[in-house]
Structures are given as C-alpha cells and as structure tokens.
Design an enzyme around this catalytic site. Structure first.
Site, PDB file in Angstrom:
ATOM      1  CB  SER A 179      -0.914   0.009   1.230  1.00 50.25           C
ATOM      2  OG  SER A 179      -1.825  -1.066   1.184  1.00 50.25           O
ATOM      3  CD  GLU A 196       1.079   2.067   4.421  1.00 52.29           C
ATOM      4  OE1 GLU A 196       1.947   1.184   4.548  1.00 52.29           O
ATOM      5  OE2 GLU A 196      -0.139   1.825   4.364  1.00 52.29           O
TER       6      GLU A 196
END
Length: 311
Positions: A232, A304
């Site tokens: 992700s 992230e």
C-alpha cells in the site's frame, strides 16, 4: 570517494562494505541509484561504532532494513547507507517472548512463530520487509498492528557523545495507526531500532497456518506480488470515510502509469514497478494521485513510503 574509503577503513568494524552499490537491489520497488557506500554491520556493536564515527566525522548516514517502504532517488544516496540485515538473531526469552534482530525478514519471524506453535503474528503473513522496519513504522494489516504484540524494543540512541544500547517496554499510548515513537516527531526520533521482543501466545499450529494462508491468498488476489512494489502506497485515514484505494479507484487511477511507474490494475493503492520504472516517474505518479485526491475530495493523502536521496 577516497576519503570515504579511508574513513571506513579507519572504523575497523566487522562489516560487508560495497561502494557505488545500486540501491535498486535493496528496495522492494527495485528502484534507486547508487549509494556512495553500502555497509552491512555484522552486529549491533559494529553498527553503534559506525554511527558514532560517522557522527564525529559529520558524514551523512542513513539506516535501512528490508527496503520495503522505501523509494530511493535515481541519483542515489550520498554518504553511507547502513543496512541491518545481518543483525537477524532469534531467541526465546525467559518470559516466553520471541526476540528478533532488526534485520530478520518479517516472513521468517512469522514462520518461526508458527513452527513454535505461537500465535499473534498471523496478521503479518506475507508482509515484506524486516522486523526493524515493521517496528519503526508500526506496520498494520488485517486490523492488527505490530504494537499489539511488541513487548520490548531494543535500540541505539545517541547519549553523552556515544551511541548506547537501550531496551524499553513499549508505552502503548505512544504508538498509533502506522506511527511509532521512532518516527519523526516521536519521543525516540533519531534512535535506531536493532531488535524487538514479541509477546506471543500458545496456539494450534493448524489454525495459525490456516489464518496465515488466508492472508497470503488475499495479498495475492490484490496483486501485492505481481510486480515489485511497496505494498500500500498511502495510509488509510478513517476520517476520509473510506479506504484510500477506493478514493483513487473512483478517480480512475487503477492501471494509470507514467513510464513504467504504474498503479496496479488490481488495486488503486498499490503502486508498482512495471519494468524499469524510475524514482522520478514513481514520485510524479504519487504526486499526481495526491493532487487529484486533494482537488476532488479535499483530502491530504499521506504516504507510507519514505523517500531517500535527492528528488
């Protein structure tokens, strides 16, 4: 480069050292230019010696683990990149917790827990990267996170002119969604994670294996392993009311690409290297997604992935 070579010779540490090492070989994106010096210290003490010497010499030094949430610039990294993957010992502590060095791959840790019939890490099955990186970022998936199972963290921190080894039980209140005290603005910013102990519980091996297999199958279905990627790309913000992948899907990002930097055709929050992607193109694609989400919905997507080198 001669000065850097001389510096590392004078450090006299037990470490593997490579010069002009392509960082594409050390990130899950398989992207990144050369590091001036890539150093694998063989022990925590060797890493501490390197950190101290680099600080005194005012040489830039970055510490990485498995490179699973890292995008390295095409121009590479000036100075030293220290990698923890040789710090990968495993032991069972007297209280029954399992200790792992920062460089141990998360996949190995999860498998070792299964072999010992210890439950609690099933959620991390198939997670790329190292234990140190997972602790640093408080990696999360399937509604669980590393802070749920960490008992203690070992880390190096600068103190009184030297780098000292510390070990602390975690204060759960200091950990939050994909945040740890070791990240910027945290209480332990600048410290380097070198190991962690995990509080696991006895469990049925067949049940543990079945849950692990289910998570790995889900990752396969979402395309996590189809191309080199960082999993992700953006964090999910519950304040947005829906997952980031849903937001980017609505904006038509699934399958979008700039050069070989591409959004997975299977999941709009997985950005992949479809062949020979450059860091510049991946960064452009990331910025394009952030800009589109901001313009359409007024939301600020937070990556992230961390960035290393000059972009």
């Amino acid at each position: 480069m001669a000065t850097l070579r001389k510096f590392l010779e004078n450090c006299n540490i037990d470490a593997e050292i490579r010069y002009d090492e392509p960082m594409s070989a050390h990130t899950s994106f398989r992207i990144g230019g050369p590091a001036d010096a890539f150093v694998r210290p063989s022990s925590v003490q060797a890493l501490a010696t390197l950190l101290q010497a680099a600080a005194i010499a005012e040489l830039p030094l970055a510490v990485i683990g498995g490179g699973a949430n890292l995008l390295v610039a095409d121009a590479g990294v000036r100075g030293i990149v220290a990698c923890t993957d040789s710090i990968a010992e495993v032991r069972v502590d007297t209280d029954g917790s399992m200790h792992a060095g920062a460089g141990l791959p998360v996949r190995n840790l999860v498998q070792m827990a299964l072999e010992r019939g210890r439950g609690g890490l099933e959620f991390a099955a198939g997670l790329p990267g190292s234990v140190g990186g997972a602790v640093y970022m408080n990696a999360r998936c399937y509604d669980r996170e590393f802070a749920d199972v960490i008992a203690r963290v070992e880390y190096l921190k600068p103190s009184a002119g030297a780098w000292e080894l510390s070990s602390s039980a975690i204060d759960r209140a200091a950990w939050s969604y994909k945040r740890s005290p070791f990240m910027p603005a945290g209480a332990l910013t600048g410290a380097v994670v070198v190991g962690a102990s995990f509080k696991l519980v006895p469990g049925d091996r067949a049940a543990i294996a079945a849950e692990m297999a289910g998570h790995e199958a889900d990752r396969i279905a979402k395309g996590h392993y189809d191309y080199p990627s960082a999993g992700s790309l953006f964090k999910n913000n519950r304040g947005f009311g829906r997952p980031t992948g849903s937001i980017l899907d609505e904006l038509g990002f699934r399958g979008r690409r700039i050069g070989d930097a591409m959004v997975s055709p299977k999941h709009a929050n997985i950005f992949v290297n479809a062949g020979a992607a450059t860091a510049a193109d991946m960064r452009k694609l990331i910025d394009e997604a952030r800009s589109a989400a901001k313009k359409a919905f007024g939301v600020e997507l937070e990556t992230e992935v961390e960035f290393l080198g000059a972009f």
